[in-house]
Design an enzyme around this catalytic site. Structure first.
Site, PDB file in Angstrom:
ATOM      1  N   HIS A 267       0.857  -1.202   0.000  1.00  8.15           N
ATOM      2  CA  HIS A 267       0.000   0.000   0.000  1.00  8.15           C
ATOM      3  C   HIS A 267       0.889   1.246   0.000  1.00  8.15           C
ATOM      4  CE1 HIS A 267      -3.413   2.507   0.598  1.00  8.15           C
ATOM      5  NE2 HIS A 267      -3.767   2.189   1.818  1.00  8.15           N
ATOM      6  N   HIS A 308      -2.189  -2.137  -9.706  1.00 11.78           N
ATOM      7  CA  HIS A 308      -3.197  -1.494  -8.843  1.00 11.78           C
ATOM      8  C   HIS A 308      -4.481  -2.303  -8.908  1.00 11.78           C
ATOM      9  CE1 HIS A 308      -5.746   1.629  -7.090  1.00 11.78           C
ATOM     10  NE2 HIS A 308      -4.617   2.161  -6.654  1.00 11.78           N
ATOM     11  N   ASP A 366       3.034   5.457  -6.538  1.00 12.54           N
ATOM     12  CA  ASP A 366       4.267   5.288  -5.750  1.00 12.54           C
ATOM     13  C   ASP A 366       5.515   5.158  -6.604  1.00 12.54           C
ATOM     14  OD1 ASP A 366       2.153   3.456  -3.653  1.00 12.54           O
ATOM     15  OD2 ASP A 366       3.179   5.311  -3.087  1.00 12.54           O
TER      16      ASP A 366
END
Ligand code: SDX
Length: 431
Positions: A267, A308, A366
Site C-alpha cells: 500500500h 493497482h 508510488d
C-alpha cells in the site's frame, strides 16, 4: 441510487430471490445484498473485496479502465494544476471548493492550530532514534486521542470541524518532528507567516541556527504531491479508518489505525520499497533480470510502484508525479539523476512486456514519488509519512461521511469457516 431493476438469485430447490440493483452516478452498478442473509441464510464470499462496495460515498471516484480520478467530481489533473492542497482539503470535506473568503478563513484556522501540546513532544523521547517514523506516527497520532477526548462528541458538527481542522493543521508538525527526532536535531516550531507546505518544509529542513527559506519550486511540487495523495476511494487504509470509526472510536485513534495500514509495502509503503528496489537494480542493464523475476510465479518479487487493484490503465497520479519529478530534478540540476533515468527505462521496458500488458500493470502513484522526494532531501523512511500527512485529509473526510451516514452501522463482516468441525475436549491423556 436505487433503480427499478432487480437481480434474481436462482438456486436449485429454492424459490428465486430478488435484490435491488443500485445505480451510481459513475462506476459499476451494485446489487444490494444487505438482505441476502435474512432472506436465504447465505453469505457472499469476497476475500480482498474484489467485487464488493463497502459503502456509498460522494467524495472520490476512480475509473480504473480510463485511468481517471475525481475528487468531488473534479479531475485530479485540474486540481493539481489549479488548486493548492488546502483548497483540496476543504473540497474533500465540504464537497465544494472554497471561495476567496472561505479559503482565507480556512487557511487562517489551519495556520493558527499547527502547534501540538508541549507534553506531546515528550512522546518522541520514548522512541529509539532509529525507530521507523511510521511507527512514531502511529504512536503520536494515536496519542492525540489521549489529549482530545471531546473529539468523540462527533454528533456535534462544530466539534467535527474542530477535529478536522486540528489534525490537518497538526499532521505536518507531527511528521516534521518525527524526522527531526530521527536526525537528533531540535524540533522546529511552525511559522505562521509561511503557507502550509512551505511551513512543513521549514519544520523539516530549517534549524534554529539560520533562516530557512524553502525553494518555491519545491514547495509547489510538494504541495501538489500532497494533493495527489489526498484521497482514493475505499483503499485499504481508508477502509481501516472507516471500520475503526464505525465502532464510535475517537477519530484520532482511527487515523492512527489508518497510518498503520498505509505503512504496508503493498500500500503506501510501496514508495519506500520502490526506491529501495531501484537502488537494488542499480543499472539499466539489470532491468531485464528484475522484469523476469517479477514475472516468475515462484519468485515473491513484485515490481514496486507497479500494478493497482482498480487502475487497469495508467494511474493518473503517476503521470502527474513523473512530470513533477522531472521539474524538481531540473530545478535542482539533477536532470541526469541515475534513479530517474533507471525508472523511466524500467517503465518503458515493463510497458512493452506482454506480461505487464496482459495483466494491465501500469506505474502507480508510488513509482515516481520516491525519486522526487529523495531529490528534495526527504529520506526514504519518511516517504510514507508524507503520504500519511496528505491522506489524513481524505481519511477524515471519509470518516465524517461514515459517522454522519444515517444508514451507518458498525462494520462486522462474516466469514467462510473452514476450521475444525464441532468436537469435545478429550482428557489430557487422550490428546
Ligand atoms: C497504493 O487501493 C488504492 O487505491 C491504493 C493507493 C491509494 O492511493 O490509496 O492507490 C496507493 O497502495 C498503490 C499500490 C502500491 N503498491 C505497490 O506498488 C506494490 C506492488 N503492487 C502489487 O503488490 C499489486 O499490484 C497491488 C497490491 C497494488 C494490487 O494487487 P491486487 O489488486 O491484489 O492484484 P494481484 O496482486 O492479484 O495482481 C494481479 C496479478 C497477479 O498475477 P496472477 O496471480 O494473476 O498470475 O498481477 C500480478 C500478480 O502476481 N502483479 C504483479 C504486480 N502487481 C500485480 N506482478 C509483478 N509486479 C507487480 N507489481
Amino acid at each position: 441510487m436505487t433503480s427499478e431493476r432487480k437481480a434474481t438469485l436462482i438456486i436449485e430447490g429454492r424459490e428465486p430471490v430478488e435484490f435491488p440493483i443500485l445505480t451510481p452516478v459513475h462506476g459499476n452498478d451494485c446489487i444490494d445484498i444487505r438482505t441476502l442473509g435474512a432472506k436465504t441464510g447465505l453469505f457472499t464470499y469476497d476475500s480482498g473485496f474484489l467485487s464488493t462496495a463497502s459503502c456509498s460515498s460522494t467524495i472520490t471516484f476512480i475509473d480504473g479502465d480510463k485511468g481517471e480520478l475525481l475528487y468531488r467530481g473534479y479531475p485530479i489533473e485540474q486540481l493539481a494544476e489549479k488548486c493548492e492542497f488546502l483548497d483540496v482539503a476543504y473540497l474533500l470535506r465540504n464537497g465544494e471548493l472554497p471561495d476567496a473568503e472561505q479559503k482565507k478563513t480556512f487557511v487562517n484556522i489551519i495556520k493558527t492550530h499547527t502547534m501540538i501540546h508541549e507534553q506531546m513532544a515528550r512522546f518522541y523521547q520514548g522512541f529509539r532514534r532509529d525507530a521507523h517514523p511510521m511507527a512514531v506516527m502511529v504512536g503520536v497520532v494515536g496519542a492525540l486521542s489521549a489529549f482530545y477526548h471531546e473529539a468523540e462528541d462527533f454528533s456535534d458538527a462544530t466539534q467535527r470541524s474542530i477535529n478536522f481542522n486540528r489534525i490537518v493543521a497538526k499532521l505536518p508538525t507531527i511528521v516534521a518532528m518525527a524526522y527531526k527526532y530521527s536526525m537528533g536535531e531540535p524540533f522546529m516550531y511552525p511559522r505562521n507567516d509561511l503557507p502550509y507546505t512551505a511551513n512543513f518544509m521549514h519544520m523539516m529542513f530549517g534549524t534554529p541556527c539560520e533562516k530557512y527559506e524553502p525553494n518555491p519550486v519545491l514547495v509547489h511540487a510538494l504541495d501538489t504531491i500532497f494533493t495527489l495523495h489526498a484521497d482514493h476511494e475505499q483503499n485499504a487504509s481508508t477502509s481501516t479508518v472507516r471500520l475503526a470509526g464505525s465502532s464510535g472510536a475517537n477519530p484520532y485513534a482511527c487515523i492512527s489505525a489508518g497510518i498503520g495500514c498505509l505503512w504496508g509495502p503493498a500500500h503506501g509503503g510501496a514508495n519506500e520499497a520502490c526506491l529501495k528496489m531501484l537502488e537494488e537494480i542499480g543499472d539499466v542493464s539489470r532491468v531485464p533480470e528484475y522484469i523476469k523475476r517479477a514475472k516468475d510465479k515462484n519468485d515473491p518479487f513484485k515490481l514496486m510502484g507497479f500494478g493497482h487493484r482498480v487502475y487497469k490503465n495508467f494511474d493518473p497520479r503517476a503521470k502527474l508525479m513523473r512530470k513533477i519529478c522531472s521539474n524538481v530534478l531540473q530545478e535542482l540540476g539533477l536532470e541526469n539523476d541515475r534513479l530517474f533515468k533507471l525508472a523511466l527505462e524500467l517503465e518503458r521496458i515493463a510497458l512493452e512486456d506482454e506480461y505487464f500488458v496482459e495483466k494491465k500493470l501500469y506505474p502507480n502513484v508510488d513509482f515516481y514519488s520516491g525519486i522526487v522526494q529523495k531529490a528534495m532531501g526527504i529520506p526514504t523512511s519518511m516517504f510514507t509519512c508524507i503520504f500519511a500527512l496528505a491522506r489524513t485529509v481524505g481519511w477524515m473526510a471519509q470518516w465524517e461521511e461514515m459517522i454522519t451516514d444515517s444508514e451507518q452501522k458498525i462494520g462486522r463482516p462474516r466469514q467462510l469457516y473452514v476450521g475444525a468441525p464441532r468436537r469435545d475436549v478429550p482428557p489430557i491423556d487422550q490428546r
